[in-house]
Scaffold this motif. Structure first.
Motif, PDB file in Angstrom:
ATOM      1  N   HIS A  42       7.931   1.808  13.730  1.00 40.97           N
ATOM      2  CA  HIS A  42       7.676   0.559  14.073  1.00 40.97           C
ATOM      3  C   HIS A  42       6.181   0.118  13.318  1.00 40.97           C
ATOM      4  O   HIS A  42       5.828  -0.863  12.925  1.00 40.97           O
ATOM      5  N   ALA A  43       5.256   1.096  13.270  1.00 38.49           N
ATOM      6  CA  ALA A  43       3.982   1.074  12.674  1.00 38.49           C
ATOM      7  C   ALA A  43       4.228   0.841  11.376  1.00 38.49           C
ATOM      8  O   ALA A  43       3.506  -0.121  10.601  1.00 38.49           O
ATOM      9  N   VAL A  44       5.248   1.578  10.761  1.00 36.05           N
ATOM     10  CA  VAL A  44       5.289   1.511   9.188  1.00 36.05           C
ATOM     11  C   VAL A  44       6.056  -0.034   8.841  1.00 36.05           C
ATOM     12  O   VAL A  44       5.430  -0.806   8.059  1.00 36.05           O
ATOM     13  N   MET A  45       7.086  -0.357   9.760  1.00 31.63           N
ATOM     14  CA  MET A  45       7.612  -1.688   9.523  1.00 31.63           C
ATOM     15  C   MET A  45       6.580  -3.007   9.767  1.00 31.63           C
ATOM     16  O   MET A  45       6.907  -3.859   9.036  1.00 31.63           O
ATOM     17  N   ALA A  46       5.714  -2.880  10.531  1.00 35.59           N
ATOM     18  CA  ALA A  46       4.620  -3.874  10.744  1.00 35.59           C
ATOM     19  C   ALA A  46       3.911  -4.131   9.362  1.00 35.59           C
ATOM     20  O   ALA A  46       3.396  -5.038   9.230  1.00 35.59           O
ATOM     21  N   GLN A  47       3.900  -3.221   8.484  1.00 34.84           N
ATOM     22  CA  GLN A  47       3.064  -3.164   7.288  1.00 34.84           C
ATOM     23  C   GLN A  47       3.890  -3.840   5.990  1.00 34.84           C
ATOM     24  O   GLN A  47       3.145  -4.146   5.086  1.00 34.84           O
ATOM     25  N   LEU A  48       5.026  -3.503   6.315  1.00 34.16           N
ATOM     26  CA  LEU A  48       6.161  -3.824   4.971  1.00 34.16           C
ATOM     27  C   LEU A  48       5.930  -5.229   4.409  1.00 34.16           C
ATOM     28  O   LEU A  48       5.633  -5.180   3.085  1.00 34.16           O
ATOM     29  N   ALA A  49       6.240  -5.994   5.131  1.00 37.99           N
ATOM     30  CA  ALA A  49       5.990  -7.555   4.330  1.00 37.99           C
ATOM     31  C   ALA A  49       4.499  -7.693   3.628  1.00 37.99           C
ATOM     32  O   ALA A  49       4.652  -8.230   2.538  1.00 37.99           O
ATOM     33  N   ALA A  50       3.394  -7.390   4.404  1.00 37.36           N
ATOM     34  CA  ALA A  50       2.151  -7.398   3.750  1.00 37.36           C
ATOM     35  C   ALA A  50       2.078  -6.543   2.616  1.00 37.36           C
ATOM     36  O   ALA A  50       1.378  -7.178   1.329  1.00 37.36           O
ATOM     37  N   ARG A  51       2.442  -5.415   2.707  1.00 38.58           N
ATOM     38  CA  ARG A  51       2.456  -4.410   1.408  1.00 38.58           C
ATOM     39  C   ARG A  51       3.394  -5.005   0.399  1.00 38.58           C
ATOM     40  O   ARG A  51       2.870  -5.018  -1.072  1.00 38.58           O
ATOM     41  N   MET A  52       4.480  -5.474   0.684  1.00 39.77           N
ATOM     42  CA  MET A  52       5.198  -6.299  -0.592  1.00 39.77           C
ATOM     43  C   MET A  52       4.509  -7.521  -1.257  1.00 39.77           C
ATOM     44  O   MET A  52       4.492  -7.649  -2.513  1.00 39.77           O
ATOM     45  N   ALA A  53       3.908  -8.161  -0.278  1.00 37.17           N
ATOM     46  CA  ALA A  53       3.124  -9.503  -0.690  1.00 37.17           C
ATOM     47  C   ALA A  53       2.010  -8.868  -1.525  1.00 37.17           C
ATOM     48  O   ALA A  53       1.890  -9.564  -2.792  1.00 37.17           O
ATOM     49  N   ASP A  54       1.353  -7.974  -1.122  1.00 41.27           N
ATOM     50  CA  ASP A  54       0.141  -7.527  -1.917  1.00 41.27           C
ATOM     51  C   ASP A  54       0.342  -6.937  -3.201  1.00 41.27           C
ATOM     52  O   ASP A  54       0.011  -7.052  -4.115  1.00 41.27           O
ATOM     53  N   ALA A  55       1.567  -6.229  -3.310  1.00 39.78           N
ATOM     54  CA  ALA A  55       2.299  -5.682  -4.503  1.00 39.78           C
ATOM     55  C   ALA A  55       3.054  -6.878  -5.478  1.00 39.78           C
ATOM     56  O   ALA A  55       3.323  -6.596  -6.669  1.00 39.78           O
ATOM     57  N   GLY A  56       3.043  -8.140  -4.866  1.00 39.76           N
ATOM     58  CA  GLY A  56       3.655  -9.427  -5.770  1.00 39.76           C
ATOM     59  C   GLY A  56       5.275  -9.044  -5.686  1.00 39.76           C
ATOM     60  O   GLY A  56       5.510  -9.636  -6.346  1.00 39.76           O
ATOM     61  N   MET A  57       5.565  -8.144  -4.740  1.00 40.86           N
ATOM     62  CA  MET A  57       7.052  -8.296  -4.800  1.00 40.86           C
ATOM     63  C   MET A  57       7.599  -9.265  -3.508  1.00 40.86           C
ATOM     64  O   MET A  57       6.980  -9.617  -2.702  1.00 40.86           O
ATOM     65  N   VAL A  58       8.874  -9.897  -3.668  1.00 38.82           N
ATOM     66  CA  VAL A  58       9.314 -10.812  -2.563  1.00 38.82           C
ATOM     67  C   VAL A  58      10.570  -9.919  -2.043  1.00 38.82           C
ATOM     68  O   VAL A  58      11.330  -9.512  -2.773  1.00 38.82           O
ATOM     69  N   GLN A  59      10.655 -10.376  -0.827  1.00 43.49           N
ATOM     70  CA  GLN A  59      11.848  -9.485  -0.192  1.00 43.49           C
ATOM     71  C   GLN A  59      13.147 -10.201  -0.587  1.00 43.49           C
ATOM     72  O   GLN A  59      12.901 -11.434  -0.309  1.00 43.49           O
ATOM     73  N   PRO A  60      14.230  -9.468  -0.710  1.00 42.82           N
ATOM     74  CA  PRO A  60      15.450  -9.875  -0.970  1.00 42.82           C
ATOM     75  C   PRO A  60      15.910 -10.902   0.038  1.00 42.82           C
ATOM     76  O   PRO A  60      16.427 -11.922  -0.402  1.00 42.82           O
ATOM     77  N   GLU A  61      15.744 -10.789   1.279  1.00 42.25           N
ATOM     78  CA  GLU A  61      16.255 -11.837   2.334  1.00 42.25           C
ATOM     79  C   GLU A  61      15.333 -13.063   2.403  1.00 42.25           C
ATOM     80  O   GLU A  61      16.027 -13.891   2.808  1.00 42.25           O
ATOM     81  N   ALA A  62      14.334 -13.120   2.045  1.00 37.66           N
ATOM     82  CA  ALA A  62      13.423 -14.143   1.856  1.00 37.66           C
ATOM     83  C   ALA A  62      13.955 -14.923   0.784  1.00 37.66           C
ATOM     84  O   ALA A  62      13.566 -16.392   0.810  1.00 37.66           O
ATOM     85  N   THR A  63      14.619 -14.480  -0.169  1.00 41.89           N
ATOM     86  CA  THR A  63      15.197 -15.354  -1.480  1.00 41.89           C
ATOM     87  C   THR A  63      16.529 -15.736  -1.201  1.00 41.89           C
ATOM     88  O   THR A  63      17.190 -16.572  -2.018  1.00 41.89           O
ATOM     89  N   ALA A  64      17.243 -15.416  -0.196  1.00 41.91           N
ATOM     90  CA  ALA A  64      18.658 -15.729  -0.055  1.00 41.91           C
ATOM     91  C   ALA A  64      18.716 -17.038   0.390  1.00 41.91           C
ATOM     92  O   ALA A  64      17.787 -17.733   0.872  1.00 41.91           O
ATOM     93  N   ALA A  65      19.843 -17.609   0.306  1.00 43.92           N
ATOM     94  CA  ALA A  65      20.044 -19.137   0.375  1.00 43.92           C
ATOM     95  C   ALA A  65      20.169 -19.176   1.904  1.00 43.92           C
ATOM     96  O   ALA A  65      20.916 -18.346   2.564  1.00 43.92           O
ATOM     97  N   PRO A  66      19.994 -20.326   2.523  1.00 39.75           N
ATOM     98  CA  PRO A  66      19.873 -20.381   3.911  1.00 39.75           C
ATOM     99  C   PRO A  66      21.552 -20.628   4.347  1.00 39.75           C
ATOM    100  O   PRO A  66      22.384 -21.128   3.390  1.00 39.75           O
TER     101      PRO A  66
END
Length: 69
Positions: A42-66
């Motif tokens: 859970h500690a690792v998972m709490a960091q993932l969104a910020a880590r990806m954003a800092d790296a300029g990466m977009v999480q695939p589920e965030a780009t999926a169509a509603p």
């Protein structure tokens, strides 16, 4: 997928950032995942969104169509 894993089955490491394109974990984190206790996961998972954003990466589920309601 389980709530105990951020894996979304998009398993490919970005050579620029060394992060998984799908979940944002590093290879060592992925390799150790089954040996981590729940709190460490859970500690690792709490960091993932910020880590990806800092790296300029977009999480695939965030780009999926509603989904249609």
């Amino acid at each position: 997928m389980s709530k105990e894993t951020p894996c979304i089955a998009v398993c490919m490491i970005d050579p620029r950032t060394s992060l998984c394109f799908g979940c944002g974990r590093t290879l060592p984190e992925i390799a150790r995942w089954h040996r981590m206790d729940s709190a460490e996961r859970h500690a690792v998972m709490a960091q993932l969104a910020a880590r990806m954003a800092d790296a300029g990466m977009v999480q695939p589920e965030a780009t999926a169509a509603p989904k249609a309601g």
